[in-house]
Structures are given as structure tokens and as C-alpha cells.
Design an enzyme around this catalytic site. Structure first.
Site, PDB file in Angstrom:
ATOM      1  N   GLU A 159       0.832  -1.220   0.000  1.00 18.40           N
ATOM      2  CA  GLU A 159       0.000   0.000   0.000  1.00 18.40           C
ATOM      3  C   GLU A 159       0.861   1.262   0.000  1.00 18.40           C
ATOM      4  OE1 GLU A 159      -2.780  -0.513   3.275  1.00 18.40           O
ATOM      5  OE2 GLU A 159      -4.131  -1.617   1.969  1.00 18.40           O
TER       6      GLU A 159
ATOM      7  N   GLU B 103      -5.246  -8.337  -1.208  1.00 21.03           N
ATOM      8  CA  GLU B 103      -5.949  -8.198   0.074  1.00 21.03           C
ATOM      9  C   GLU B 103      -7.412  -7.922  -0.197  1.00 21.03           C
ATOM     10  OE1 GLU B 103      -4.496  -5.476   3.088  1.00 21.03           O
ATOM     11  OE2 GLU B 103      -2.428  -5.927   2.552  1.00 21.03           O
TER      12      GLU B 103
HETATM   13  C1  BG6 Z   1      -4.291  -2.973   4.773  1.00 18.65           C
HETATM   14  C2  BG6 Z   1      -2.956  -3.454   5.234  1.00 18.65           C
HETATM   15  O1  BG6 Z   1      -4.309  -1.607   5.023  1.00 18.65           O
HETATM   16  O2  BG6 Z   1      -5.433  -3.396   5.413  1.00 18.65           O
HETATM   17  C3  BG6 Z   1      -2.971  -4.569   6.243  1.00 18.65           C
HETATM   18  O3  BG6 Z   1      -2.102  -3.761   4.161  1.00 18.65           O
HETATM   19  C4  BG6 Z   1      -4.144  -4.369   7.181  1.00 18.65           C
HETATM   20  O4  BG6 Z   1      -1.734  -4.572   6.895  1.00 18.65           O
HETATM   21  C5  BG6 Z   1      -5.429  -4.447   6.349  1.00 18.65           C
HETATM   22  O5  BG6 Z   1      -4.178  -5.246   8.236  1.00 18.65           O
HETATM   23  C6  BG6 Z   1      -6.709  -4.362   7.140  1.00 18.65           C
HETATM   24  O6  BG6 Z   1      -6.696  -3.246   7.966  1.00 18.65           O
HETATM   25  P1  BG6 Z   1      -6.963  -3.386   9.547  1.00 18.65           P
HETATM   26  O7  BG6 Z   1      -6.762  -2.032  10.092  1.00 18.65           O
HETATM   27  O8  BG6 Z   1      -8.347  -3.899   9.651  1.00 18.65           O
HETATM   28  O9  BG6 Z   1      -5.949  -4.362  10.029  1.00 18.65           O
END
Ligand code: BG6
Length: 476
Positions: A181, A374
């Protein structure tokens, strides 16, 4: 019925070292940024936005120190991934495990040995590793030494790290992501760039200078990677998600376009190889003067990425009216409430069709293969009386998103694979909580660090296994 997904589609899951490994002082590892971040939505965000406070305050409990202890459980965890049929496992390599202070010349052998073992385990089950080189864990020592990525010297340190990895894993890893990201440096500069901008008169100047350093570093890493192994595939990684205008008022439409460009800016440089005109014009208006060295432009132009990866959780909605925007809650990406969408327990607006929109947008713009690295739903899970975790809400989210991913592929988008986020429960990056769970595998650990660390399959485990076995055909 034939599957919408290509035959060799890479199904799997994703984690990041800083959120799952724990063992924060084992094997010579140095301190990572997350090791000074507390848990809990408020304290965590305050520390994230105020790195000095994070370093100086004793918060007592730090969830990353033990996390889910993947460091000692990797065999068990990868075995469970294999049982689901994973073809790919996205993981990150902890930079401070390999270079404890970031600036050493020689890598820490014990750190490399750990990943030797992880990759051997993946190979045992024919799982392709997909490695994020820097996922929110620039060594903490570099904050102190030179305010992280604001200093150009970080390019050298990062390339040293890359070289150690590319040489060691030349025949083991094919897919690499240079920065997780990368656009996060504009929103959470401490996590994204290991830097403190709170004292700066023009924080954006520092953030874009650091971004320039990362963009040059990413291009040079791509060059180095292809020199070491021409078969390596190097990707960029964007926190994506379309911004919708709150109304058809052209002012709102224009505002939404501007917000999306804040993210596209990075991929424009990494994929097209040059700074877009809209960014140059914005730099002028905002009084941002980047120090760009003579060869930088040529480097950016020559060494572009092979594929575009991104995270997608939700879409957002914006208005040109600042009064309306004042209503938004303090999420990393502020958004108005979209009346057509449901909101997760953590205020993220889930939008499966937005996945298709985002994929089409990115593919239209860059014409390079995509990789969804993701996607998922952070939710609270409970163990019911039958001793199980019935996470139908998670299945519903993933089913809808995968369906739209398939539709985007039918639209003509090239897509290499899909790794849903937090395939095993891990610590939330944003809040530090364990309670915000994404996994197919439950880990017995709570927000205060209690629990046996025992792993348990949720209902979504068997569901995802079926999805993979049918190459995305059976989503029921
Ligand atoms: C993304 C990141 O921003 O979202 C992860 O690459 C992160 O590291 C994921 O865990 C989900 O966000 P959160 O705040 O729910 O963990």
C-alpha cells in the site's frame, strides 16, 4: 458450467510479518515500527499519528510482541493453508529481522534462516510464495537516525535489503511486491514511511519527498530483481477502492476524481514510468518542491512494474462541500455514508460491485495483469456452544467479492490471483486489536494478549476450500 477464472489462477491468502510473527526480539531481530504501537482504537491511532509519542510512551502492552506467534507456529499454519488448497501464500519479510537497524551491510543470518524454513514449508505443499518486501516495518532505528524515508539514504538501505532477499531466494520466490500500500505514506506516514511529519511546516512536502524516494527505490529494486533473475515478477501495491461522488453535482464528481488520483499517482509512476501532469500541477499549487536527482526520471521510466497488485475492502464516498465532509468519522480514508451499502462493525462500507469497478478501472488505466492481494471482512467471531465458529457473515462478504472478481475477469480484466487478507486471524494494523478478525482460521488470543494461541477452523475454512477446489465455480 466452466469457471470464469483462468486454469492457473492463484488462490490463497495473505499475512504480514509485523502482524503475525511475534517473536519480536528473537533471532537477532531489531525493533519494528509496530513494536512501539499499543492496542485499542484510540491509543493506537494517537500513536500512529504521533510517532514521537509512540516511541516515548510506555503503553504497557504491545500486541505485536507476541502476536499470533506465527514465528513458532508457521509449520502448523502453512499446513492448514495447504489443507484449504492454497496455491499461493502472500507473506512479508520483516526488514528488522534481516537488518536489525536497517543500515547494516551484512544481513542477519538467523533472520534469513527463518524464511528459508518458511519457504521450504511452502514448497512442501506446492504453495507459491508471494513476498511483500516492505509491509509497514521499516526498522524503527531509521526513524531516529534519519526520519525514515524522508532521507534519500533509505534507498540504499532498502536496496541492500532487496539484494539480500533476491540473491537468497532467487530460485524459491518468483512474485515480489516492492511496498505494501505505497499510497499509505500520505495517510499514515509513520507506518508507510517510518517517519514523523508532525513538526513539519509543510508535511506534504516531506511525504511526497519520501514517496519519491520509495518510487525510485521501487524502480531500482525492479531493475535489480530482473538482473538477478529475469523470471522474477515484480508488482506494485495500492490501497485501492473507488471513490464515489455523493451526488451527480459535477463538483462532487471532480472531488471524487481528485481523491482517486491521490492513489493512482503512485501506480501512474510505477507502471507508466513518469510523474503525471496533474501531480506536477498539484505540487506547484501546494508549494511542494521535490529534490529529484538527474538520473531519477530515467530510472522511473526504464524500470516499471510487471503487474499491478492492490488491496480492496470497501469503496468510499465524497463531497466537495467541506461541511458535509466534517460528518465523516476518523477512518484512514474518510467517507460519507453511502445509503446503498452496508457498514462493517468497524465502519467500512462493504461493496462487492466496487471490486468489479476497481478492477476495470485499474486494468483500463494500466493494461497490465492485476493481482488482488488483500480483501476481506474484519469482524468479531464467537465460539458457539457446539464449539464452532459460524462466520456466515464472512462467507457472504467473500462470496460476493469473489463473484464480482469473476465478473471483472469476464469483462476482460487479466487477473493473476487472489489472496484474501488475514487468512489466519492476526493483529489489525489500524487498531491493534485481535478482535478484528479476518481469518478462515481462528486463533485463541484476545486484545489483552490472553489465550492459548490454539488454531481452530471456522466455517469459512471449508467454504474457501471448496471455492479453491472448484476454481471459483462453487461459491455456495
Ligand atoms: C491494509 C494493510 O491496510 O489493510 C494490512 O495492508 C491491514 O496490513 C489491512 O491489516 C486491514 O486493515 P486493519 O486495520 O483492519 O488491520
Amino acid at each position: 458450467m466452466t469457471s470464469k477464472f483462468p486454469e492457473n489462477f492463484l488462490w490463497g491468502g495473505a499475512t504480514a510479518a509485523n502482524q503475525c510473527e511475534g517473536a519480536y526480539q528473537e533471532g537477532g531481530k531489531g525493533m519494528s515500527l509496530v513494536d512501539v504501537l499499543p492496542t485499542g482504537p484510540n491509543g493506537r491511532m494517537e500513536a500512529l499519528l504521533n510517532p514521537n509519542k509512540a516511541v516515548e510512551t510506555d503503553y504497557g502492552f504491545y500486541p505485536s510482541h507476541k502476536s499470533i506467534d506465527h514465528f513458532h507456529h508457521y509449520q502448523e499454519d502453512i499446513k492448514l493453508f495447504a489443507e484449504m488448497g492454497f496455491k499461493v501464500y502472500r507473506l512479508s519479510i520483516s526488514w528488522p529481522r534481516i537488518f536489525p537497524n536497517g543500515d547494516e551491510k551484512i544481513p542477519n543470518e538467523a533472520g534469513l534462516e527463518f524464511y528459508d524454513k518458511v519457504f521450504a514449508e511452502c514448497k512442501k505443499y506446492n504453495i507459491e510464495p508471494l513476498v511483500t518486501i516492505n509491509h509497514f516495518d521499516t526498522p524503527l532505528a531509521l526513524l531516529d537516525k534519519c526520519n525514515g524515508w524522508t532521507d534519500r539514504v533509505l534507498i540504499d538501505y532498502y536496496l541492500n535489503f532487496c539484494e539480500a532477499l533476491f540473491k537468497r531466494y532467487k530460485d524459491v520466490v518468483k512474485y515480489w511486491l516492492t511496498f505494501n500500500e505505497i499510497n499509505m505514506i500520505l495517510h499514515l506516514p509513520f507506518l508507510g514511511g517510518g517517519m514523523d511529519v508532525t513538526q513539519a511546516s509543510n508535511p506534504k512536502q516531506l511525504q511526497y519527498q519520501a514517496a519519491h524516494h520509495q518510487l525510485v527505490a521501487s524502480a531500482l529494486a525492479t531493475k535489480l530483481a530482473h538482473e538477478i533473475n529475469p523470471d522474477f515478477q515484480i508488482g506494485c501495491m495500492l490501497a485501492a477502492g473507488k471513490t464515489y461522488p455523493a451526488t451527480p453535482n459535477p463538483k462532487d464528481v471532480f472531488e471524487a476524481m481528485k481523491i482517486d488520483r491521490e492513489g493512482y499517482f503512485f501506480v501512474d509512476v510505477q507502471s507508466r514510468g513518469y510523474y503525471p501532469n496533474y501531480a506536477k500541477s498539484m505540487f506547484k499549487k501546494e508549494n511542494i518542491n521535490l529534490k529529484i536527482e538527474d538520473t531519477d526520471e530515467e530510472i522511473l521510466r526504464k524500470y516499471t512494474v510487471d503487474f499491478i497488485s492492490f488491496s480492496y475492502y470497501a469503496s468510499k464516498m465524497t463531497s466537495a462541500d467541506p461541511e458535509k465532509m466534517a460528518e465523516t468519522e476518523g477512518n484512514v480514508f474518510p467517507s460519507l455514508k453511502n445509503p446503498y451499502l452496508k457498514t462493517s462493525e468497524w465502519g467500512w462500507q462493504t461493496d462487492a460491485l466496487g471490486m468489479r469497478v476497481t478492477m476495470n478501472d485499474l486494468y483500463d488505466r494500466y493494461q497490465k495483469p492485476l493481482f488482488i492481494v488483500e480483501n476481506g471482512l474484519g469482524a468479531k467471531d464467537t465460539i458457539t456452544e457446539d464449539g464452532k465458529i459460524h462466520d456466515d457473515y464472512r462467507i457472504e462478504y467473500l462470496r460476493d467479492n469473489i463473484e464480482e472478481m469473476g465478473n471483472a475477469i469476464e469483462d476482460g480484466v487479466e487477473c493473476l490471483g487472489y489472496t484474501s487478507w488475514g487468512c489466519i486471524d492476526l493483529i489489525s494494523a489500524g487498531t491493534g486489536e485481535m478482535a478484528k478478525r479476518y481469518g478462515y482460521i481462528y486463533v485463541d488470543r484476545d486484545n489483552e494478549g490472553n489465550g492459548s494461541l490454539k488454531r481452530m477452523k471456522k466455517d469459512s475454512f471449508d467454504w474457501y476450500k471448496k471455492v479453491i477446489a472448484s476454481n471459483g465455480e462453487d461459491l455456495a
